[in-house]
Design a protein around this motif. Structure first.
Motif, short mmCIF file in Angstrom:
data_model
loop_
_atom_site.label_atom_id
_atom_site.label_comp_id
_atom_site.label_asym_id
_atom_site.label_seq_id
_atom_site.Cartn_x
_atom_site.Cartn_y
_atom_site.Cartn_z
N ALA A 160 0.83 -1.29 -0.08
CA ALA A 160 0.00 0.01 0.01
C ALA A 160 0.83 1.35 -0.26
CB ALA A 160 -0.85 -0.04 1.23
N CYS A 161 1.99 1.20 0.78
CA CYS A 161 2.99 2.38 0.85
C CYS A 161 3.49 2.59 -0.61
CB CYS A 161 4.20 2.22 1.84
SG CYS A 161 3.51 2.25 3.47
N LEU A 162 3.71 1.61 -1.48
CA LEU A 162 4.29 1.91 -2.76
C LEU A 162 3.14 2.17 -3.58
CD1 LEU A 162 6.45 -1.58 -3.03
CD2 LEU A 162 7.36 0.70 -2.47
N LEU A 163 2.10 1.92 -3.27
CA LEU A 163 1.20 2.45 -4.60
C LEU A 163 0.47 3.66 -3.81
CD1 LEU A 163 -0.85 -0.96 -4.98
CD2 LEU A 163 0.68 0.18 -6.52
N ALA A 209 1.98 8.59 -15.63
CA ALA A 209 2.64 7.46 -15.86
C ALA A 209 3.82 7.16 -15.18
CB ALA A 209 3.10 7.22 -17.40
N GLY A 210 4.38 8.20 -14.46
CA GLY A 210 5.43 8.12 -13.55
C GLY A 210 5.54 7.18 -12.41
N GLY A 211 4.50 6.56 -12.10
CA GLY A 211 4.62 5.47 -11.17
C GLY A 211 4.95 4.13 -11.56
N GLY A 212 4.89 4.05 -12.88
CA GLY A 212 5.48 2.90 -13.40
C GLY A 212 6.30 3.05 -14.62
N GLU A 258 12.34 -0.20 -11.62
CA GLU A 258 12.67 0.24 -9.90
C GLU A 258 11.37 1.09 -9.66
OE1 GLU A 258 14.75 -0.39 -7.46
OE2 GLU A 258 15.44 -2.04 -9.04
N SER A 259 10.26 1.38 -10.59
CA SER A 259 9.19 2.05 -10.42
C SER A 259 8.24 1.70 -9.15
CB SER A 259 8.38 2.20 -11.63
OG SER A 259 7.49 0.96 -11.86
N THR A 298 4.37 -4.78 -7.50
CA THR A 298 4.04 -6.09 -8.19
C THR A 298 4.83 -7.26 -7.78
OG1 THR A 298 3.12 -4.88 -10.00
CG2 THR A 298 3.84 -7.37 -10.52
N ALA A 299 6.20 -6.95 -7.69
CA ALA A 299 6.93 -7.89 -7.00
C ALA A 299 6.69 -8.43 -5.67
CB ALA A 299 8.69 -7.41 -7.05
#
Length: 251
Positions: A121-124, A139-142, A146-147, A153-154
């Motif tokens: 959740a913190c990453l998103l 689009a910068g979140g992906g 290293e996005s 997803t990892a």
């Protein structure tokens, strides 16, 4: 640490924040250059000299992009602070590409499934803040390994393939290298991973909704000054370091 040392540390904190991401060698070269310039002008090095040298590497952003970046990083900072997954050390925009939040992991938390989902959740949270506050995400979140989306997803993939949190064959271990390739081949696995990501994004959006004022305040300050300390973030969120309690939001 005595009082004079604490005062010196607090005085230098704004410059230290601007120097985040630079190595000791980078700072040393910068200071030598500033000293040479001041010496040629026949004067001592000033605070403004050092500040301007550190700000020279700021990304050139339009007012709109700067606002979006501020909201994005504010989302990360607030959700990290509320969940207690990690302590925010700094938040910045323009100094290191578009933006960055630096954190120190909370080593006292048990690394259970709740911890994992809060971490995702913190990453998103940057993307979630953009959607909540602005109404759309850039689009910068992906777009890169290293996005935010790649890292989220990892982690969700690891939950399903190697950490034992899957509801489907939880004892079966598959390496991370195999798992990434399997997302394109195993439709059911991809659906489970995506479901985790959607659940984690829902956690982030709920926290942002509940702390909308804090997100807006952190974003406004980042938009204005470009860099904040973790203590400044925690003050706006209303959660000092000594009273932060981890969120127990279910996955």
């Amino acid at each position: 640490m005595n009082t004079s040392e604490m005062n010196a540390e607090n005085t230098l904190l704004p410059l230290a924040l601007l120097a985040l991401g630079k190595t000791g060698a980078d700072v040393e070269r910068m200071v030598r250059k500033v000293r040479r310039t001041a010496r040629r002008s026949g004067r001592a090095v000033s605070w403004a000299d050092l500040e301007n040298a550190l700000l020279a590497g700021q990304a050139d952003m339009s007012a709109d992009l700067r606002r979006r970046a501020a909201v994005h990083e504010a989302g990360h900072a607030v959700v990290y602070t509320v969940t207690g997954v990690a302590a925010v050390q700094s938040a910045s925009i323009g100094l290191h590409g578009i933006g960055m939040v630096t954190t120190t992991p909370n080593a006292s938390l048990p690394q259970n499934e709740t911890w994992l989902m809060n971490s995702v959740a913190c990453l998103l949270a940057g993307r979630a803040a953009e959607l909540t506050v602005i109404g759309e995400a850039l689009a910068g979140g992906g777009g890169a390994d290293e996005s935010d989306l790649a890292r989220a997803t990892a982690m969700a993939l690891a939950a399903e393939t190697s950490l034992g949190f899957s509801g489907h064959q939880p004892l079966l271990y598959r390496s991370a290298t195999m798992g990434t390739n399997e997302l394109a081949l195993d439709r059911q696995l991809a659906e489970r991973v995506n479901r985790r990501l959607e659940n984690a994004e829902a956690i982030a959006r709920r926290i942002i909704d509940e702390n909308r004022r804090a997100v807006e305040d952190v974003a406004a300050q980042l938009d204005d000054v470009g860099v904040m300390s973790g203590d400044e973030v925690r003050q706006l969120v209303g959660r000092p370091m000594d009273v932060i309690q981890p969120s127990n939001a279910p996955p």
